[in-house]
Write an enzyme that holds these catalytic residues in place. Sequence first.
Site, short mmCIF file in Angstrom:
data_model
loop_
_atom_site.label_atom_id
_atom_site.label_comp_id
_atom_site.label_asym_id
_atom_site.label_seq_id
_atom_site.Cartn_x
_atom_site.Cartn_y
_atom_site.Cartn_z
N ASP A 6 -29.56 -4.89 75.24
CA ASP A 6 -28.44 -3.95 75.14
C ASP A 6 -28.75 -2.58 75.76
OD1 ASP A 6 -27.34 -6.00 73.64
OD2 ASP A 6 -27.80 -5.06 71.72
N GLY B 43 -36.27 -4.67 68.63
CA GLY B 43 -35.17 -3.74 68.87
C GLY B 43 -35.09 -2.75 67.72
N GLU C 88 -18.50 -6.75 74.31
CA GLU C 88 -18.10 -7.36 73.03
C GLU C 88 -17.66 -6.32 72.00
OE1 GLU C 88 -21.52 -9.47 71.49
OE2 GLU C 88 -22.76 -7.67 71.40
N THR D 208 -34.64 -4.78 73.98
CA THR D 208 -33.28 -5.26 73.74
C THR D 208 -32.56 -5.35 75.07
OG1 THR D 208 -31.08 -4.74 72.87
CG2 THR D 208 -32.55 -2.87 73.13
N ARG E 290 -29.35 -13.62 77.41
CA ARG E 290 -30.69 -13.42 76.85
C ARG E 290 -31.68 -14.47 77.35
NH1 ARG E 290 -29.28 -12.13 70.93
NH2 ARG E 290 -30.68 -13.84 70.43
N GLY F 155 -33.44 -10.31 68.07
CA GLY F 155 -33.00 -11.22 69.13
C GLY F 155 -33.98 -11.18 70.29
N HIS G 21 -25.17 -15.98 74.91
CA HIS G 21 -26.63 -15.96 74.93
C HIS G 21 -27.25 -16.31 76.28
CE1 HIS G 21 -25.56 -15.92 70.72
NE2 HIS G 21 -26.71 -15.34 70.51
N LEU G 22 -26.43 -16.72 77.23
CA LEU G 22 -26.96 -16.90 78.60
C LEU G 22 -27.58 -15.59 79.07
CD1 LEU G 22 -24.16 -18.94 80.40
CD2 LEU G 22 -26.48 -19.69 79.88
O1 F6P Z 1 -28.91 -7.07 70.39
C1 F6P Z 1 -28.95 -8.12 71.29
C2 F6P Z 1 -27.77 -9.04 71.10
O2 F6P Z 1 -27.85 -10.05 72.07
C3 F6P Z 1 -26.40 -8.34 71.12
O3 F6P Z 1 -26.00 -8.00 72.41
C4 F6P Z 1 -25.54 -9.36 70.41
O4 F6P Z 1 -24.43 -8.77 69.78
C5 F6P Z 1 -26.48 -9.92 69.38
O5 F6P Z 1 -27.81 -9.67 69.83
C6 F6P Z 1 -26.31 -11.40 69.12
O6 F6P Z 1 -27.20 -11.78 68.13
P1 F6P Z 1 -27.44 -13.28 67.66
O7 F6P Z 1 -28.65 -13.80 68.38
O8 F6P Z 1 -27.67 -13.15 66.19
O9 F6P Z 1 -26.23 -14.08 67.98
#
Ligand code: F6P
Length: 363
Positions: A139, A114, A234, A137, A286, A10, A283-284
């Site tokens: 996370d 990651g 989550e 990451t 990220r 990710g 995803h906001l």
């Molecule tokens: O590991 C980063 C992360 O954003 C997690 O926090 C989340 O559970 C996961 O990736 C979501 O992944 P994807 O992009 O596959 O939805």
Amino acid sequence: MKIAINTGGGDAPGLNAVIRAAVLSATGLGWSVYGILRGYRGLLEEGGVVDLTRDSVRGITHLGGTILGTSNRGSPLSWPVERKDGTVELVDRSEEVIEEFHRREWDALIAIGGDGSLKIALALSERGLPVVGVPKTIDNDLAATQVTFGFHTAVDTATDAIGRLHSTAEAHGRVMVVELMGRTAGWIALYAGVAATADIILIPEIPYHLDALCAKIKERYEKGPGFAIVVAAEGAFEAGGSATFQETAQARGEHRLGGIAEKLALQIEERTGYETRSLVLGHLQRGGEPNAYDRLLALRFGSAAVELVREGRLGCMVALHPPEVLAVPLKEAVGKLKLVPTDGDLVRTARSIGVSFGDEGTD
Ligand code: F6P
């Protein structure tokens, strides 16, 4: 020297800053740099490699995403291949990746990723590929580095979002439940929840009790301002229960965390009678520009990775051990997760200023 760079898993704010620092440091040494597109996919498909020059990395430090693209599917160790009958078989294509790497006469790969991507990097390194890893990451759950870039930007985004919920929660006298990312670690929820003064923070490291969190909400209505903000990581789960997974993904055989906020909102409204709404920030967290901290950390990691290649310290990963960026053997770094210490300073601080983790009175 000829080196290659890829980004896997990710995305996280700061990936482009790593790429820029690595390219500028390497070209400064007179090396050639190549970018593998979409993780390792670019080595297995036509047109999947690009030249990375000083020009191609100009003006990208502040950009989110990655100019190389990324993928959290399609590990070369277990590559999905669809058979004629529609079934999917996982095939090991690591030898093809290694052959292509040598055919191009590259000297090293800087793999930015990651834990999952670093596991692939370790496996390739054990099969002879000269690799240096760069941890990323949002996370912040990798034990070998104090912080990963992307984390603090995600915390900023989440803090801003929770802050905005206060006024609407207060205006309507509602309970607002917000779900944040983090997989099995509660770092984003804890940092953003405390910074944005949430009333209840639920993290996987501290299983919650519905009775305790509803008691805290009731207190907010009976003795306090008449609204409440609940932040749920989550991966948080009820004591004796298990984490919540997205039903639509489950139906496709994928285990993707998600849905705890909606579930909790229904349970809270049913138990307390207070109007409750939920949202998933998703995803906001990220997306968007890396903040200054993440830009700096990413630039440091990119330069340090090139330095490790120059020193011939392959099979290592760069890591932040303040005040320095050091090298840690990939073997010691991968597969070791860093969870929130439940007796750590931030949890204690939160408790002392009245935040509930949904476990009070349950010892
Ligand atoms: O590991 C980063 C992360 O954003 C997690 O926090 C989340 O559970 C996961 O990736 C979501 O992944 P994807 O992009 O596959 O939805």
